[in-house]
Design an enzyme around this catalytic site. Structure first.
Site, PDB file in Angstrom:
ATOM      1  N   LEU A   1      33.009  39.824  55.034  1.00 46.83           N
ATOM      2  CA  LEU A   1      33.032  40.836  56.407  1.00 46.83           C
ATOM      3  C   LEU A   1      31.602  41.150  56.814  1.00 46.83           C
ATOM      4  O   LEU A   1      30.733  41.126  56.110  1.00 46.83           O
ATOM      5  CB  LEU A   1      34.065  42.106  56.087  1.00 46.83           C
TER       6      LEU A   1
ATOM      7  N   SER B   1      39.170  46.833  39.199  1.00 44.18           N
ATOM      8  CA  SER B   1      38.660  48.013  40.220  1.00 44.18           C
ATOM      9  C   SER B   1      38.993  48.081  41.620  1.00 44.18           C
ATOM     10  O   SER B   1      39.071  47.124  42.238  1.00 44.18           O
ATOM     11  CB  SER B   1      37.063  48.128  40.231  1.00 44.18           C
TER      12      SER B   1
ATOM     13  N   ARG C   1      29.900  35.206  61.177  1.00 44.15           N
ATOM     14  CA  ARG C   1      30.396  36.520  60.393  1.00 44.15           C
ATOM     15  C   ARG C   1      31.020  37.405  61.481  1.00 44.15           C
ATOM     16  O   ARG C   1      31.882  37.908  61.271  1.00 44.15           O
ATOM     17  CB  ARG C   1      29.655  36.925  59.517  1.00 44.15           C
TER      18      ARG C   1
ATOM     19  N   THR D   1      31.769  48.865  51.230  1.00 42.14           N
ATOM     20  CA  THR D   1      30.447  48.965  51.736  1.00 42.14           C
ATOM     21  C   THR D   1      29.711  47.677  52.150  1.00 42.14           C
ATOM     22  O   THR D   1      30.391  46.623  51.919  1.00 42.14           O
ATOM     23  CB  THR D   1      29.548  49.844  51.020  1.00 42.14           C
TER      24      THR D   1
ATOM     25  N   HIS E   1      39.089  44.400  43.087  1.00 45.19           N
ATOM     26  CA  HIS E   1      38.274  43.317  42.730  1.00 45.19           C
ATOM     27  C   HIS E   1      38.853  43.003  41.157  1.00 45.19           C
ATOM     28  O   HIS E   1      38.874  43.974  40.428  1.00 45.19           O
ATOM     29  CB  HIS E   1      36.785  43.714  42.751  1.00 45.19           C
TER      30      HIS E   1
ATOM     31  N   GLU F   1      27.563  46.145  50.691  1.00 38.61           N
ATOM     32  CA  GLU F   1      26.995  45.478  49.547  1.00 38.61           C
ATOM     33  C   GLU F   1      28.234  44.781  49.000  1.00 38.61           C
ATOM     34  O   GLU F   1      29.324  45.644  48.620  1.00 38.61           O
ATOM     35  CB  GLU F   1      26.508  46.542  48.387  1.00 38.61           C
ATOM     36  N   LEU F   2      28.348  43.489  48.825  1.00 36.06           N
ATOM     37  CA  LEU F   2      29.403  42.591  48.550  1.00 36.06           C
ATOM     38  C   LEU F   2      29.907  43.104  46.966  1.00 36.06           C
ATOM     39  O   LEU F   2      29.020  43.318  46.088  1.00 36.06           O
ATOM     40  CB  LEU F   2      29.326  41.120  48.485  1.00 36.06           C
ATOM     41  N   ASP F   3      31.172  43.786  46.987  1.00 36.03           N
ATOM     42  CA  ASP F   3      31.680  44.354  45.680  1.00 36.03           C
ATOM     43  C   ASP F   3      30.669  45.359  45.181  1.00 36.03           C
ATOM     44  O   ASP F   3      30.865  45.637  43.814  1.00 36.03           O
ATOM     45  CB  ASP F   3      31.770  42.915  44.594  1.00 36.03           C
TER      46      ASP F   3
ATOM     47  N   ASN G   1      49.478  41.237  45.232  1.00 34.24           N
ATOM     48  CA  ASN G   1      49.214  42.541  45.486  1.00 34.24           C
ATOM     49  C   ASN G   1      49.751  43.118  46.735  1.00 34.24           C
ATOM     50  O   ASN G   1      50.062  44.378  46.865  1.00 34.24           O
ATOM     51  CB  ASN G   1      47.436  42.899  45.448  1.00 34.24           C
TER      52      ASN G   1
ATOM     53  N   ASN H   1      39.039  47.614  48.560  1.00 35.59           N
ATOM     54  CA  ASN H   1      39.250  46.488  48.140  1.00 35.59           C
ATOM     55  C   ASN H   1      39.664  46.517  46.643  1.00 35.59           C
ATOM     56  O   ASN H   1      39.387  47.425  45.994  1.00 35.59           O
ATOM     57  CB  ASN H   1      37.798  45.770  48.194  1.00 35.59           C
TER      58      ASN H   1
ATOM     59  N   GLN I   1      46.246  40.835  36.596  1.00 34.99           N
ATOM     60  CA  GLN I   1      47.000  41.165  37.682  1.00 34.99           C
ATOM     61  C   GLN I   1      48.222  42.112  37.568  1.00 34.99           C
ATOM     62  O   GLN I   1      48.399  42.730  38.594  1.00 34.99           O
ATOM     63  CB  GLN I   1      47.219  39.778  38.306  1.00 34.99           C
TER      64      GLN I   1
ATOM     65  N   GLY J   1      49.272  37.071  47.587  1.00 27.86           N
ATOM     66  CA  GLY J   1      49.845  38.026  48.132  1.00 27.86           C
ATOM     67  C   GLY J   1      50.592  38.885  47.307  1.00 27.86           C
ATOM     68  O   GLY J   1      51.423  39.516  47.553  1.00 27.86           O
TER      69      GLY J   1
HETATM   70  C1  GAR Z   1      43.440  39.662  42.918  1.00 20.91           C
HETATM   71  O1  GAR Z   1      43.477  39.114  41.665  1.00 20.91           O
HETATM   72  C2  GAR Z   1      42.310  40.262  43.644  1.00 20.91           C
HETATM   73  O2  GAR Z   1      41.650  40.993  42.459  1.00 20.91           O
HETATM   74  C3  GAR Z   1      41.368  38.999  43.834  1.00 20.91           C
HETATM   75  O3  GAR Z   1      42.115  37.887  44.079  1.00 20.91           O
HETATM   76  C4  GAR Z   1      43.449  38.113  43.739  1.00 20.91           C
HETATM   77  C5  GAR Z   1      44.552  37.948  44.902  1.00 20.91           C
HETATM   78  O4  GAR Z   1      45.666  37.713  44.267  1.00 20.91           O
HETATM   79  N1  GAR Z   1      40.333  39.523  44.568  1.00 20.91           N
HETATM   80  C6  GAR Z   1      39.116  39.044  44.822  1.00 20.91           C
HETATM   81  O5  GAR Z   1      38.739  38.101  43.729  1.00 20.91           O
HETATM   82  C7  GAR Z   1      38.152  39.710  45.775  1.00 20.91           C
HETATM   83  N2  GAR Z   1      36.766  39.524  45.577  1.00 20.91           N
HETATM   84  P1  GAR Z   1      47.066  38.381  45.074  1.00 20.91           P
HETATM   85  O6  GAR Z   1      46.934  37.457  46.658  1.00 20.91           O
HETATM   86  O7  GAR Z   1      48.191  37.502  44.285  1.00 20.91           O
HETATM   87  O8  GAR Z   1      47.217  39.703  45.451  1.00 20.91           O
END
Ligand code: GAR
Length: 219
Positions: A101, A144, A73, A149, A117, A151-153, A22, A115, A179, A20
């Site tokens: 999802l 990014s 799902r 959508t 990524h 399509e995954l990522d 982000n 999202n 990060q 968490g």
């Molecule tokens: C982040 O680096 C995010 O980009 C990634 O998970 C991490 C979560 O960190 N997301 C993915 O890989 C989604 N495909 P956080 O829980 O500390 O925010």
């Protein structure tokens, strides 16, 4: 920044599965008034996600929507959406949410589901991006933010932040550098959306009415 404090604030629901960090950056940007938005609830796919404690510490309602081994799902997405809808969010944010999802869920929130990524999409979709970037000998990496959508990522990218890959990088040092960028990039993009500057139209991103391919964010 008094202006954003008095303006109407966009209601957010944030979906997480882990640390968490982000989420924390988003909460802090909202509380500081840097972006005209408010986190109304945090929903986790894991009961022990540290992000739930971060949300609770900020006085934000938290929910865990867990899946048993045989939950489809579609059923999972329905349970998730039932919780989200209690808050009538203007924007739903995936912030390290690690469940795939359903198409129905994505359609329900199309144009208001983002999202983040940890890669420079369209390169390195999926998991373990930092490890794969190092193994491939890339000299540049990053993150990014995109509209989600089916399509995954694969949804259209709104903005990206780049970092150099250093010769002595490990997965951990590279993740930390990426990060740090994520924590600036995600609130920035949410702020654009909250200010009404961002739109998904016919599968493309418009910012201030102009077509966006993908933009670099320089902090
Ligand atoms: C982040 O680096 C995010 O980009 C990634 O998970 C991490 C979560 O960190 N997301 C993915 O890989 C989604 N495909 P956080 O829980 O500390 O925010």
């Amino acid at each position: 920044m008094t202006k954003t404090k008095t303006a109407q604030r966009l209601p957010l629901v944030v979906l997480i599965s882990g640390e968490g960090t982000n989420l924390q950056a988003i909460i802090e940007a909202c509380v500081a008034g840097t972006i005209p938005a408010e986190v109304l609830a945090v929903v986790s796919s894991r009961a022990e996600a540290r992000g739930l404690r971060r949300a609770a510490a900020a006085g934000i309602p938290v929910h865990a929507v867990l899946a048993a081994g045989n939950t489809s799902r579609e059923d999972y997405a329905m349970a998730l959406s039932a919780v989200i809808e209690r808050y009538h969010p203007g924007l739903v944010l995936l912030a390290g949410f690690l469940r795939i999802l359903s198409d129905g869920f994505v359609r329900q929130y199309r144009g208001r589901l983002l999202n983040i990524h940890p890669a420079l999409l369209p390169k390195y979709r999926g998991l373990h991006t930092h490890r794969r970037v190092l193994a491939a000998g890339e000299r540049e990496h990053g993150c990014s933010v995109h509209f989600v959508t089916e399509e995954l990522d694969g949804g259209p990218v709104i903005a990206q932040a780049k970092v150099p890959v250093r010769p002595d990088d490990t997965e951990a040092t590279l993740r930390a550098r990426v990060q740090e960028q994520e924590h600036g990039l995600y609130p920035l993009v949410i702020g654009w959306f909250a200010a009404g500057r961002l739109r998904l139209q016919d599968g493309r991103v418009l910012r201030d009415g102009k077509l966006v391919n993908s933009m670099d964010f320089q902090p």
